[in-house]
Design a protein around this motif. Sequence first.
Motif, PDB file in Angstrom:
ATOM      1  N   ASP A 143       1.003  -1.194  -0.113  1.00  0.00           N
ATOM      2  CA  ASP A 143       0.070   0.170  -0.178  1.00  0.00           C
ATOM      3  C   ASP A 143       0.734   1.437  -0.226  1.00  0.00           C
ATOM      4  O   ASP A 143       2.227   1.315  -0.356  1.00  0.00           O
ATOM      5  CB  ASP A 143      -1.133   0.047   1.179  1.00  0.00           C
ATOM      6  CG  ASP A 143      -0.207  -0.296   2.628  1.00  0.00           C
ATOM      7  OD1 ASP A 143       0.995   0.315   2.588  1.00  0.00           O
ATOM      8  OD2 ASP A 143      -0.788  -0.713   3.405  1.00  0.00           O
ATOM      9  N   ALA A 144       0.421   2.425   0.327  1.00  0.00           N
ATOM     10  CA  ALA A 144       1.253   3.730   0.136  1.00  0.00           C
ATOM     11  C   ALA A 144       2.187   3.704   1.275  1.00  0.00           C
ATOM     12  O   ALA A 144       3.296   4.325   1.110  1.00  0.00           O
ATOM     13  CB  ALA A 144       0.425   4.902   0.198  1.00  0.00           C
ATOM     14  N   ASP A 145       2.098   2.863   2.310  1.00  0.00           N
ATOM     15  CA  ASP A 145       3.062   3.001   3.402  1.00  0.00           C
ATOM     16  C   ASP A 145       3.769   1.904   3.761  1.00  0.00           C
ATOM     17  O   ASP A 145       4.720   2.033   4.665  1.00  0.00           O
ATOM     18  CB  ASP A 145       2.252   3.254   4.813  1.00  0.00           C
ATOM     19  CG  ASP A 145       1.341   4.733   4.628  1.00  0.00           C
ATOM     20  OD1 ASP A 145       1.952   5.606   3.941  1.00  0.00           O
ATOM     21  OD2 ASP A 145       0.160   4.620   5.003  1.00  0.00           O
ATOM     22  N   GLY A 146       3.552   0.858   3.043  1.00  0.00           N
ATOM     23  CA  GLY A 146       4.517  -0.336   3.293  1.00  0.00           C
ATOM     24  C   GLY A 146       4.523  -1.591   2.421  1.00  0.00           C
ATOM     25  O   GLY A 146       3.747  -1.358   1.557  1.00  0.00           O
ATOM     26  N   ALA A 147       5.038  -2.397   2.232  1.00  0.00           N
ATOM     27  CA  ALA A 147       5.063  -3.554   1.620  1.00  0.00           C
ATOM     28  C   ALA A 147       5.137  -4.978   2.329  1.00  0.00           C
ATOM     29  O   ALA A 147       5.824  -4.910   3.423  1.00  0.00           O
ATOM     30  CB  ALA A 147       6.363  -3.590   0.640  1.00  0.00           C
ATOM     31  N   THR A 148       4.336  -5.649   1.892  1.00  0.00           N
ATOM     32  CA  THR A 148       4.215  -7.091   2.682  1.00  0.00           C
ATOM     33  C   THR A 148       5.080  -8.072   2.069  1.00  0.00           C
ATOM     34  O   THR A 148       4.973  -8.404   0.878  1.00  0.00           O
ATOM     35  CB  THR A 148       2.753  -7.520   2.600  1.00  0.00           C
ATOM     36  OG1 THR A 148       1.843  -6.756   3.229  1.00  0.00           O
ATOM     37  CG2 THR A 148       2.765  -8.873   3.400  1.00  0.00           C
ATOM     38  N   LEU A 149       5.971  -8.659   2.878  1.00  0.00           N
ATOM     39  CA  LEU A 149       6.964  -9.614   2.110  1.00  0.00           C
ATOM     40  C   LEU A 149       6.322 -11.042   2.051  1.00  0.00           C
ATOM     41  O   LEU A 149       5.588 -11.466   3.121  1.00  0.00           O
ATOM     42  CB  LEU A 149       8.369  -9.540   2.957  1.00  0.00           C
ATOM     43  CG  LEU A 149       9.024  -8.131   3.192  1.00  0.00           C
ATOM     44  CD1 LEU A 149      10.333  -8.408   3.888  1.00  0.00           C
ATOM     45  CD2 LEU A 149       9.266  -7.336   1.887  1.00  0.00           C
ATOM     46  N   SER A 150       7.047 -12.052   1.439  1.00  0.00           N
ATOM     47  CA  SER A 150       6.462 -13.256   1.365  1.00  0.00           C
ATOM     48  C   SER A 150       6.736 -14.290   2.721  1.00  0.00           C
ATOM     49  O   SER A 150       6.455 -15.090   2.748  1.00  0.00           O
ATOM     50  CB  SER A 150       7.256 -13.980  -0.014  1.00  0.00           C
ATOM     51  OG  SER A 150       8.560 -13.997   0.107  1.00  0.00           O
ATOM     52  N   ASP A 151       7.956 -13.713   3.406  1.00  0.00           N
ATOM     53  CA  ASP A 151       8.505 -14.225   4.610  1.00  0.00           C
ATOM     54  C   ASP A 151       9.212 -13.364   5.481  1.00  0.00           C
ATOM     55  O   ASP A 151       9.427 -12.222   4.959  1.00  0.00           O
ATOM     56  CB  ASP A 151       9.222 -15.461   4.315  1.00  0.00           C
ATOM     57  CG  ASP A 151      10.257 -15.434   3.283  1.00  0.00           C
ATOM     58  OD1 ASP A 151      10.699 -14.152   3.080  1.00  0.00           O
ATOM     59  OD2 ASP A 151      11.030 -16.107   2.581  1.00  0.00           O
ATOM     60  N   LEU A 152       9.280 -13.598   6.450  1.00  0.00           N
ATOM     61  CA  LEU A 152      10.016 -12.893   7.513  1.00  0.00           C
ATOM     62  C   LEU A 152      11.162 -12.794   7.108  1.00  0.00           C
ATOM     63  O   LEU A 152      12.151 -13.663   6.567  1.00  0.00           O
ATOM     64  CB  LEU A 152       9.820 -13.280   8.921  1.00  0.00           C
ATOM     65  CG  LEU A 152       8.647 -13.403   9.602  1.00  0.00           C
ATOM     66  CD1 LEU A 152       8.569 -13.969  11.090  1.00  0.00           C
ATOM     67  CD2 LEU A 152       7.857 -12.028   9.845  1.00  0.00           C
TER      68      LEU A 152
END
Length: 275
Positions: A213-222
């Motif tokens: 989204d505008a404020d962050g990115a979700t990664l596939s894993d930690l």
Amino acid sequence: MSDGAAILAQDLAALAFCWRLERRDGVALGLTSHDRDLTVAGFPYRAAPGLVPSAIARGIGLEADAMDLQGALSSDAIREEDLRAGRWDGAALWLHLTEWTDPGALWLELMRGELGAVEQQGEKFAVELRGPHAALQAPVAPETSPGCRARLGDRACRVDLVRHRRLVVVAAMEEDRAVIGGGGLVAGAYAFGALRWLEGANCGLTQSVIANDADGATLSDLPAFPVAPGTRALLTEGCDRLIATCRDRFSNAANFRGEPYLPGSDLLTRYPGAR
């Protein structure tokens, strides 16, 4: 008879294996099965007597070359945390045979290739080496597909990724979500993209981005290691391989490597009047 052949023809020779590994992040490492360090052509090979290869077969056939490599994790050069993080996956490897009494006089290449995934087995590790002939197992011609078979930015795609990368500062990690300092990201633009860590304990590692989204990115894993606030990273846009995305976002429909309008198997189930 060459010097190498003369050495091998001796009744008694002091032979040792030498491995040279080059990781994808540019780190190069030399290891030898001898119990003392060796130097060949100015490149040091550190003693790792616990590192042994399986049987090696060489021939003129086209079958894929493979070799198993096993060793202890006690060496500081190959750290357990780096193995778990995947830093050695895909590394290039050369295996030579030399005589430790005169390193380099005999320099017989036994195998070269690329490391597969490194697996931990208790206090040891094991890895398969894929030789150059492994490429012959790939399909001769690509199969048709509605989606693009190219990777964003590769030689088939030809999109210039310089315009689609952004240097960011990770302000915090919320589980698998990287909070980007200052925000300003285009929502969804970095899905299927990648985040490469430029500093900190994860420096050099690349992770896939599944959403943003505008404020962050979700990664596939930690991340493999803790991330300190303020760590810099390189964020690269992604592509969902659809013709509409290729045309509208990247203006690159001419290089689309897919067949989006080719009729599929559902054409066989159609009949007059069906909708």
